[in-house]
Design an enzyme around this catalytic site. Structure first.
Site, PDB file in Angstrom:
ATOM      1  N   ASP A 121       0.970  -1.053   0.066  1.00  0.00           N
ATOM      2  CA  ASP A 121      -0.027   0.213  -0.001  1.00  0.00           C
ATOM      3  C   ASP A 121       1.009   1.361   0.142  1.00  0.00           C
ATOM      4  O   ASP A 121       2.025   1.122   0.706  1.00  0.00           O
ATOM      5  CB  ASP A 121      -0.863  -0.143   1.172  1.00  0.00           C
ATOM      6  CG  ASP A 121      -1.690   1.098   1.444  1.00  0.00           C
ATOM      7  OD1 ASP A 121      -2.410   1.474   0.760  1.00  0.00           O
ATOM      8  OD2 ASP A 121      -1.255   1.902   2.607  1.00  0.00           O
TER       9      ASP A 121
HETATM   10  N1  ATP Z   1     -11.909  12.296   2.937  1.00  0.00           N
HETATM   11  C1  ATP Z   1     -11.525  12.541   1.965  1.00  0.00           C
HETATM   12  N2  ATP Z   1     -11.324  13.665   1.408  1.00  0.00           N
HETATM   13  C2  ATP Z   1     -10.806  13.967   0.175  1.00  0.00           C
HETATM   14  N3  ATP Z   1     -10.561  12.896  -0.780  1.00  0.00           N
HETATM   15  C3  ATP Z   1     -10.695  11.759  -0.264  1.00  0.00           C
HETATM   16  C4  ATP Z   1     -11.230  11.603   1.068  1.00  0.00           C
HETATM   17  N4  ATP Z   1     -11.047  10.061   1.185  1.00  0.00           N
HETATM   18  C5  ATP Z   1     -11.064   9.514   0.110  1.00  0.00           C
HETATM   19  N5  ATP Z   1     -10.481  10.618  -0.972  1.00  0.00           N
HETATM   20  C6  ATP Z   1     -10.210  10.447  -2.240  1.00  0.00           C
HETATM   21  O1  ATP Z   1     -10.129   9.094  -2.597  1.00  0.00           O
HETATM   22  C7  ATP Z   1      -8.630   8.678  -2.883  1.00  0.00           C
HETATM   23  C8  ATP Z   1      -8.448   7.225  -2.532  1.00  0.00           C
HETATM   24  O2  ATP Z   1      -8.318   7.157  -1.162  1.00  0.00           O
HETATM   25  P1  ATP Z   1      -8.393   6.022  -0.051  1.00  0.00           P
HETATM   26  O3  ATP Z   1      -8.494   6.155   1.164  1.00  0.00           O
HETATM   27  O4  ATP Z   1      -8.775   4.823  -0.709  1.00  0.00           O
HETATM   28  O5  ATP Z   1      -6.687   5.890  -0.474  1.00  0.00           O
HETATM   29  P2  ATP Z   1      -5.546   6.370   0.579  1.00  0.00           P
HETATM   30  O6  ATP Z   1      -5.631   5.813   1.917  1.00  0.00           O
HETATM   31  O7  ATP Z   1      -5.619   7.883   0.190  1.00  0.00           O
HETATM   32  O8  ATP Z   1      -4.225   5.710  -0.135  1.00  0.00           O
HETATM   33  P3  ATP Z   1      -3.530   4.322  -0.129  1.00  0.00           P
HETATM   34  O9  ATP Z   1      -4.702   3.386  -0.927  1.00  0.00           O
HETATM   35  O10 ATP Z   1      -2.417   4.264  -0.705  1.00  0.00           O
HETATM   36  O11 ATP Z   1      -3.545   4.047   1.341  1.00  0.00           O
HETATM   37  C9  ATP Z   1      -7.882   9.733  -2.320  1.00  0.00           C
HETATM   38  O12 ATP Z   1      -6.682   9.770  -3.056  1.00  0.00           O
HETATM   39  C10 ATP Z   1      -8.747  10.934  -2.488  1.00  0.00           C
HETATM   40  O13 ATP Z   1      -8.838  11.337  -3.900  1.00  0.00           O
HETATM   41 CU   CU1 Z   2      -2.653   3.359   3.479  1.00  0.00          CU
END
Ligand code: ATP
Ligand code: CU1
Length: 432
Positions: A121
């Site tokens: 990740d």
């Molecule tokens: N609370 C939020 N506010 C703004 N954008 C969000 C939010 N939650 C998710 N996103 C959007 O969704 C995308 C994916 O979020 P997700 O939580 O799946 O990944 P992450 O935890 O940021 O990254 P990774 O998968 O590498 O751990 C983010 O990059 C963002 O564009």
């Molecule tokens: Cu993560």
């Protein structure tokens, strides 16, 4: 509290993990470095738990080594062959779940040896997981401060690292957030709420599109911010794109070393992220990772792991977040970050204490050494039995009048135990 965590903190130096003897140790045992101790400090598991786990450990080892069924009658003895001398602190890993589930560690070591693919990740695993806002580009008709104020207000109820970064940026600038209503945050997409009667939507381009907002006016700027590895999200206010916010998360200091070590061990590394492709590729390029799976929704993460498994790969998955949990559980070896969420730790077989990925390299080296050692031990145990049992049964009696006296048989048993333990102790010298 995580019992697994306590386990390692209590261990000093080297612990001999004997799955058989282990299960009977209920009292904390202090081990000092250089001393070969048995059992581990973890008084909080019940006897039944332990007895049950002991069974499973035995079964697991026996099955895993594909021993012929008849050797089962020597299981107590062969049991000595399973002593694994582990320096958990040196490896920096702990079995994630309750300490009673030592067998998970056993299984993990066994699988770890065969791992050829590590799905990792991005946020919080390769990177620190402590992102900060680095730039705000407002659209025409909006100011930077107004975009930040409304965005921070809208994100206030969210626990997402990106949301926290936005709230912190506002606080840093002395901006007071406004109360929100109708907050919602579909995982892996974004967040929306009503602030001062205005509809505020934050997230990916796709998410804003779902809310009827076209991000085209700022798409180019967002991509530019992504080119050097920042996450760029969009803010929409009252149906129009209001700004793009760049949020950067520094790569962990230990990540480059870990990736180099994994390469050396011949493990293929695949970066998995919910983040945008441009950002993901930029980070991958900086780190020298060739394979990327980006814009993966939380529920699709485990599907990626399954796909690799179907290709016949033995897959380890490293992650920190709630949305990584199913993928951690789906992998042959799930590796959680000790700095991450509890759910991730509960779903994984092992936890990297400080979230340091070099622990995976060390664990892989250790697993190879341990499994080799176990095979040698099985060989010892087997040889002694293969020679001793027929003699005891009188094979040589008709020719030479030799019968194994019980005393000599017992001595042979003890001797085989000594060679097995002696061999296992050698593991202490393995370079990790
Ligand atoms: N609370 C939020 N506010 C703004 N954008 C969000 C939010 N939650 C998710 N996103 C959007 O969704 C995308 C994916 O979020 P997700 O939580 O799946 O990944 P992450 O935890 O940021 O990254 P990774 O998968 O590498 O751990 C983010 O990059 C963002 O564009
Ligand atoms: Cu993560």
């Amino acid at each position: 509290m995580q019992s697994g965590r306590r386990l390692v903190e209590d261990v000093e130096g080297i612990a001999a993990l004997d799955p058989l003897k282990f299960s009977r140790e209920l009292d904390p045992l202090r081990l000092t470095s250089g001393q070969l101790g048995r059992g581990l400090a973890q008084p909080q598991v019940t006897q039944t738990h332990l007895a049950h786990d002991r069974e499973r450990t035995m079964q697991r080892w026996l099955v895993s080594e594909k021993l012929p069924g008849r050797i089962n009658c020597h299981s107590e003895h062969v049991g000595d062959g399973f002593i694994a001398v582990l320096d958990l602190k040196r490896v920096g890993i702990v079995p994630s779940a309750v300490a009673g589930r030592t067998w998970i560690l056993a299984m993990t070591l066994e699988h770890m040896e065969k791992v050829d693919t590590l799905v990792v990740d991005k946020t919080g695993t390769l990177t620190e997981g402590r992102p900060a806002v680095t730039a705000i580009v407002p659209a025409l008709d909006f100011t930077e401060t107004e975009v930040l104020r409304l965005s921070a207000s809208a994100e206030r109820p969210s626990e997402h690292p990106l949301a926290i970064a936005i709230v912190e940026a506002a606080e840093k600038q002395g901006i007071t957030t406004a109360p929100v209503t109708d907050f919602d945050s579909p995982t892996g997409k974004g967040a929306f709420s009503t602030v001062e009667g205005r509809r505020v939507v934050l997230g990916s381009a796709k998410f804003l599109a779902e809310h009827g907002i076209d991000v085209a006016p700022l798409a180019e700027q967002a991509d530019k911010l992504r080119e050097d590895g920042a996450t760029a999200i969009f803010a929409g206010i009252d149906g129009k794109v209001a700004g793009t916010i760049a949020i950067a998360d520094p790569v962990k200091a230990t990540t480059p070393e870990a990736l180099a070590g994994l390469k050396e061990e011949g493990i293929r590394v695949v970066m998995l992220t919910g983040d945008n492709w441009t950002t993901a590729k930029a980070v991958a390029r900086q780190l020298g990772i060739d394979e990327v799976e980006a814009e993966v929704l939380p529920e699709q993460k485990s599907a990626v792991v399954e796909k690799f498994k179907r290709e016949g790969r033995v897959v380890a998955m490293a992650g920190d977040g709630v949305n990584d949990a199913p993928a951690l559980a789906a992998a042959d070896v799930g590796i959680a970050m000790g700095t991450g969420t509890d759910v991730a730790m509960e779903s994984a077989g092992v936890t990297l204490l400080k979230g340091d990925l070099t622990g995976i390299v060390r664990a892989h080296r250790l697993s190879r050494a341990t499994m080799r050692n176990i095979r040698q031990n099985l060989f010892f145990a087997f040889i002694y039995n293969a020679l001793g049992v027929p003699v005891a049964a009188g094979v040589l009696y008709p020719f030479f009048g030799i019968l194994l006296s019980p005393i000599i048989a017992a001595a042979a048993m003890a001797l085989s135990s000594v060679s097995v333990i002696g061999n296992a102790v050698r593991l202490r010298t393995v370079k990790l």
